[in-house]
Design a protein around this motif. Structure first.
Motif, PDB file in Angstrom:
ATOM      1  N   GLY A   1     -11.941  -6.181   2.048  1.00  0.00           N
ATOM      2  CA  GLY A   1     -11.896  -5.858   3.457  1.00  0.00           C
ATOM      3  C   GLY A   1     -13.151  -6.190   4.228  1.00  0.00           C
ATOM      4  O   GLY A   1     -13.196  -6.017   5.442  1.00  0.00           O
TER       5      GLY A   1
ATOM      6  N   LYS B   1      -7.395  -3.384  13.562  1.00  0.00           N
ATOM      7  CA  LYS B   1      -6.455  -3.478  12.450  1.00  0.00           C
ATOM      8  C   LYS B   1      -5.052  -3.057  12.878  1.00  0.00           C
ATOM      9  O   LYS B   1      -4.860  -2.038  13.515  1.00  0.00           O
ATOM     10  CB  LYS B   1      -6.931  -2.581  11.296  1.00  0.00           C
TER      11      LYS B   1
ATOM     12  N   LEU C   1      -1.058  -7.155   7.554  1.00  0.00           N
ATOM     13  CA  LEU C   1      -1.948  -6.005   7.444  1.00  0.00           C
ATOM     14  C   LEU C   1      -3.378  -6.509   7.425  1.00  0.00           C
ATOM     15  O   LEU C   1      -3.818  -7.132   6.470  1.00  0.00           O
ATOM     16  CB  LEU C   1      -1.638  -5.222   6.167  1.00  0.00           C
TER      17      LEU C   1
ATOM     18  N   VAL D   1      -7.483  -6.034   7.438  1.00  0.00           N
ATOM     19  CA  VAL D   1      -8.429  -5.066   6.915  1.00  0.00           C
ATOM     20  C   VAL D   1      -9.678  -5.130   7.774  1.00  0.00           C
ATOM     21  O   VAL D   1     -10.684  -5.679   7.370  1.00  0.00           O
ATOM     22  CB  VAL D   1      -8.747  -5.375   5.443  1.00  0.00           C
TER      23      VAL D   1
ATOM     24  N   ARG E   1     -12.900   0.837  -1.917  1.00  0.00           N
ATOM     25  CA  ARG E   1     -11.557   0.297  -1.749  1.00  0.00           C
ATOM     26  C   ARG E   1     -10.575   1.050  -2.633  1.00  0.00           C
ATOM     27  O   ARG E   1     -10.820   1.260  -3.815  1.00  0.00           O
ATOM     28  CB  ARG E   1     -11.530  -1.195  -2.086  1.00  0.00           C
TER      29      ARG E   1
ATOM     30  N   GLU F   1      -6.200  -1.173   0.057  1.00  0.00           N
ATOM     31  CA  GLU F   1      -6.762  -0.993   1.391  1.00  0.00           C
ATOM     32  C   GLU F   1      -8.047  -0.188   1.294  1.00  0.00           C
ATOM     33  O   GLU F   1      -8.342   0.423   0.258  1.00  0.00           O
ATOM     34  CB  GLU F   1      -5.754  -0.276   2.295  1.00  0.00           C
TER      35      GLU F   1
ATOM     36  N   GLN G   1     -13.281   1.331   7.515  1.00  0.00           N
ATOM     37  CA  GLN G   1     -13.217   0.182   6.625  1.00  0.00           C
ATOM     38  C   GLN G   1     -13.670   0.515   5.217  1.00  0.00           C
ATOM     39  O   GLN G   1     -13.892  -0.380   4.412  1.00  0.00           O
ATOM     40  CB  GLN G   1     -14.074  -0.956   7.184  1.00  0.00           C
TER      41      GLN G   1
END
Length: 700
Positions: A137, A240, A330, A332, A354, A360, A387
């Motif tokens: 991400g 996002k 999707l 990130v 993560r 994610e 994040q």
């Protein structure tokens, strides 16, 4: 007959067509062309035919819009200027962006006027984090993924480390090829939801280092950082999953005239009124570009939202031409920069967490910085942002640390040092997880007066998919002799230090114990150390909660082993100081019984274990993991694939090496547990549950 005749006509017609085409005038461009006016191809240009990048206007800067002019690479989209020495030049422009969002921004090499003995090259590239196929991400996670995925033909020369260049934070990763004698130095940061990286390649390491030093003259936007660059301020903020149904008031899908099977990545900018202001198509055919552009300019989103503090919004789509409809990707990416990059340096630790169960970022997890060996081990704590990123200030840069992340009540530890860039994986927790099995169990025995000491080392493997951690009051059951007097119980998660835990007896079932140590994806090791009353012989009736691929019994050469079961085989370990008897593919439940008799003590485990036990404290010179720890506490994840040999000679050789590794691991577990008992329990405990020794402090 009719069908056969019809097929013959078709074949004949096809043959005539081919013959007529062959006899006709040759077409332009072939090797045998007689065209008097052939097309002249441009020189020094890479020709790519097919999907290309495009934009709805020529004013808005694009990632691929950077140029080298007057010995300076300038990219308005990334706010980047990078000065080059006169002896460096760009000969070829890079290809268009890929459909996974990878950009070759510039390919720079030594010019003909270069005077050095070894030449080199500079690659400036970018990866759009919206479209990357890598499970990452941010720039930090991408670099760590590259390190973990490095081909074995290459050698890591410097693991991912946080460095400061031009007053901004970068992640540096060095590796090389011993065969080709080439070295790669990679420096990466994150700008506007892209990883921007500089890759320096040469056989001359001094040349590469000089090129890295020259990066100090570049200019970068304030947002640049390994985990922070997500837009905002003078440029659109990246959001996002903004293209959800609740955020799209009016939506028109493109209609494609021709069926193609290519993904079409698209970035769009939305103004304050909720209208599409700019469309950037990374890769598409011309007919697709028109259909997509016409459709997206009809979209409407909510206008007056708090996001407008950052001016425009940038969101992302992936159009699937195969299915003739929109498909959201999707992304990130975060909303705002959370950490000022100017504050990150040698006195800080940055990282990202993560959730590998969901693929994610792990949002809102507690992160604790623990200084090993300190009277008050916890220095600071933080929480991961949208994040999964975090930043921690280090008070003692020369001391070893442990970073602990709590996710769903389970801790995940990683050794660290100041200035390091971490990438930590966590997993969702469940009480019952499929895919957990035993791999190997070794019982090491020796006499001590009227006692028989047993060290029972068990490895459990979690290969769940999707990966989950098994956690709860009762994660693992073990069966010991009913008269066993437990001395200690040790546990080590995948890649983690050993720690003291406790085993809870099951009421009414002598010898049956449970532990609540979490079984994370990977290999978890347990060591149950206990004593038995001994009058010259002891019979074992083992029982297994899980099947194991190998059961081994290790005794001194002066003791005797006997069993009525034909499952046990004597293994030639190549070491006269002990003997090993092993059984393969042992099922759950009652296992093969055996008896040991006689007296004798096992010899020391060797110089490796002794050197570890004589150390004063854990030493962590390497930012990723110390060489001593890598050698003394090996990963046993690859053992199971080598234990299925049915031929006694090969199996004996393999298990001989495995036994040595397990003994070294067991010794280190014991040593570390004793050392950890002298520290605060906050350093050695994972959970405040059931039979695990509690930590005095826990995340709220």
């Amino acid at each position: 007959m009719h069908r056969r005749f019809s097929r013959s006509l078709v074949l004949l017609g096809f043959s005539i067509s081919l013959l007529a085409r062959a006899q006709g005038p040759p077409q332009s461009g072939g090797d045998f062309s007689s065209n008097p006016h052939p097309s002249v191809l441009p020189s020094n240009v890479i020709l790519v035919k097919g999907a290309w990048s495009s934009a709805s206007d020529s004013v808005t800067p694009l990632p691929e819009g950077g140029r080298v002019a007057n010995n300076t690479y300038t990219n308005r989209y990334f706010g980047l200027t990078y000065s080059l020495s006169p002896d460096w030049t760009e000969k070829y422009s890079g290809p268009p962006p890929s459909d996974s969002g990878y950009y070759v921004l510039a390919q720079i090499r030594s010019a003909d006027t270069f005077k050095g003995t070894s030449r080199g090259s500079i690659l400036i590239a970018a990866q759009d984090l919206f479209f990357t196929l890598t499970p990452a991400g941010n720039a930090l996670e991408l670099i760590n993924y590259d390190k973990e995925s490095l081909n074995r033909d290459y050698k890591v020369e410097q693991p991912p480390t946080l460095v400061t260049i031009a007053n901004h934070s970068f992640v540096r990763f060095d590796y090389g090829s011993p065969v080709a004698e080439l070295h790669w130095h990679v420096l990466a940061t994150q700008i506007r939801c892209h990883m921007v990286q500089f890759v320096f390649t040469s056989r001359d390491t001094k040349l590469v280092e000089s090129l890295v030093e020259e990066m100090g003259k570049m200019t970068l936007p304030a947002e640049a950082g390994p985990i922070s660059g997500r837009g905002g301020g003078e440029v659109p903020v990246c959001i996002k999953d903004y293209a959800r149904d609740e955020n799209v008031l009016e939506r028109v899908d493109p209609i494609f005239a021709e069926r193609r099977f290519n993904p079409v990545p698209v970035r769009i900018i939305i103004d304050k009124q909720g209208k599409v202001k700019h469309i950037h198509i990374l890769s598409a055919f011309p007919d697709q570009v028109k259909a997509i552009t016409d459709a997206l300019f009809q979209w409407r989103t909510p206008g007056d939202t708090p996001i407008h503090e950052c001016r425009n919004r940038m969101m992302n789509l992936c159009l699937c031409a195969k299915k003739f409809r929109m498909r959201g990707l999707l992304a990130v990416l975060g909303l705002l920069v959370c950490f000022p990059t100017g504050a990150l340096g040698a006195d800080n630790l940055i990282g990202s967490v993560r959730n590998q169960s969901r693929g994610e970022p792990a949002v809102g997890d507690e992160v604790i910085l623990i200084r090993l060996g300190a009277a008050t081990p916890e220095e600071t704590r933080a929480k991961t942002d949208a994040q999964g990123a975090f930043a921690l200030h280090v008070q003692y840069p020369d001391k070893p640390y442990l970073v602990r992340v709590f996710h769903q009540g389970v801790s995940y530890d990683q050794q660290a040092s100041a200035g390091q860039a971490l990438s930590i994986q966590v997993f969702d927790a469940a009480t019952n997880v499929r895919g957990i099995t035993g791999t190997i169990e070794i019982l090491r025995t020796g006499t001590n007066g009227n006692l028989l000491h047993v060290s029972d080392l068990i490895e459990i493997k979690n290969v769940s998919s999707p990966p989950l951690t098994q956690a709860g009051e009762r994660t693992f059951d073990v069966y010991l002799p009913s008269n066993a007097m437990i001395d200690s119980v040790l546990a080590a998660g995948p890649g983690e230090m050993g720690m003291m835990i406790s085993a809870a007896p099951v009421p009414g079932q002598p010898g049956h114990y449970t532990v609540n140590f979490p079984l994370r994806p990977g290999a978890t090791k347990f060591a149950f150390n206990y004593d038995l009353p001994y009058d010259g012989r002891v019979a074992f009736h083992p029982r297994f909660a899980l099947p194991v691929q190998q059961l081994a019994v290790m005794i001194p050469p002066t003791m005797r082993f006997s069993s009525r079961s034909l499952a046990f085989k004597i293994l030639a370990t190549g070491n006269s100081r002990y003997q090993v008897h092993a059984a393969s593919q042992v099922k759950a439940g009652a296992g093969p019984g055996f008896e040991v008799s006689g007296t004798g003590a096992l010899p020391p485990l060797g110089d490796q274990a002794n050197s570890q036990a004589s150390a004063k404290s854990p030493v962590i010179p390497n930012p990723i993991r110390s060489a001593a720890a890598r050698a003394a506490l090996p990963s046993l994840a690859s053992i199971d694939s080598r234990l299925n040999h049915t031929e006694p000679p090969s199996q004996s050789l393999v298990l001989g090496a495995v036994t040595t590794c397990l003994l070294a691991a067991s010794a280190l577990l014991v040593w570390r547990a004793r050392k950890e008992r002298s520290l605060s329990s906050a350093q050695t405990v994972v959970l405040r549950t059931g039979g695990v020794h509690p930590s005095p402090r826990r995340p709220n």
